[in-house]
Write an enzyme that holds these catalytic residues in place. Structure first.
Site, mmCIF file in Angstrom:
data_model
loop_
_atom_site.group_PDB
_atom_site.id
_atom_site.type_symbol
_atom_site.label_atom_id
_atom_site.label_comp_id
_atom_site.label_asym_id
_atom_site.label_seq_id
_atom_site.Cartn_x
_atom_site.Cartn_y
_atom_site.Cartn_z
ATOM 1 N N CYS A 1 43.733 32.556 16.579
ATOM 2 C CA CYS A 1 45.037 31.262 16.396
ATOM 3 C C CYS A 1 45.402 30.686 15.940
ATOM 4 C CB CYS A 1 44.570 30.788 17.787
ATOM 5 S SG CYS A 1 46.063 29.437 18.499
ATOM 6 N N LEU A 2 45.935 30.099 15.141
ATOM 7 C CA LEU A 2 45.791 29.000 13.872
ATOM 8 C C LEU A 2 45.362 27.156 14.756
ATOM 9 C CD1 LEU A 2 49.561 29.801 11.888
ATOM 10 C CD2 LEU A 2 47.472 30.159 11.404
#
Ligand code: ZN
Length: 172
Positions: free
Chosen positions: A94-95
């Site tokens: 996940c960013l």
């Protein structure tokens, strides 16, 4: 279009429940353009508005991973109508949780109802990576991160690690 800053865990905003969009207007379109640019730049295959600090129920996705054949998808007010009983496992990242990955089990297909970039009602039957990505991004709209599916111990280890990275970044 503007590249926006992606918030990372721990950050209270990432835990906020996003609000429905009343209509897809110029402001929402600009937001979606910015989100897409920010996602490509990162690079990532999905981004929710709250990840750039905007608590609106909007996500963008492009799983093509092909610079020359981009396939951007926009989902406003997405609702999952049907989930398959069968599950699949993907190693998710996940960013907003940089450099952390974990195997997460989710329904392997789902039907999602949403408004598109032009505010038109759409229904999409998604499978495989796209289904996983939609569900991951929709979790963001509820303030849920993929690390929430891990054990308490594992999750707190990751958050601790990320907090350290953050502090270091501020010192340097
Ligand atoms: Zn994410």
């Amino acid at each position: 279009m503007t590249i926006r800053t992606i918030l990372t865990e721990p950050n209270k905003l990432l835990r906020k429940i996003s609000e429905s969009v009343e209509r897809v207007g110029a402001e929402e379109k600009k937001l979606m353009d910015d989100m897409l640019d920010t996602m490509y730049e990162a690079p990532g295959i999905g981004l929710a508005a709250i990840q750039i600090g905007v608590p609106k129920r909007i996500i963008v996705i492009d799983i093509s991973r092909d610079e020359n054949k981009k396939e951007p998808r926009y989902f406003v007010n997405p609702i999952i109508k049907n989930k398959n009983e069968e599950k699949s496992i993907y190693e998710e990242g996940c960013l907003s949780v940089p450099e952390q990955f974990a195997e997460i089990e989710r329904p392997n297909s789902c039907e999602v109802q949403y408004l598109d970039y032009d505010g038109k009602k759409q229904v999409l039957r998604a499978e495989g990576l796209l289904a996983t990505c939609i569900q991951h991004e929709m979790d963001h709209l509820e303030g849920i991160l993929f690390i929430d599916y891990l054990s308490k111990l594992k999750r707190s280890m990751i958050i601790k690690k990320l907090s350290k990275i953050k502090i270091n970044r501020e010192i340097l």
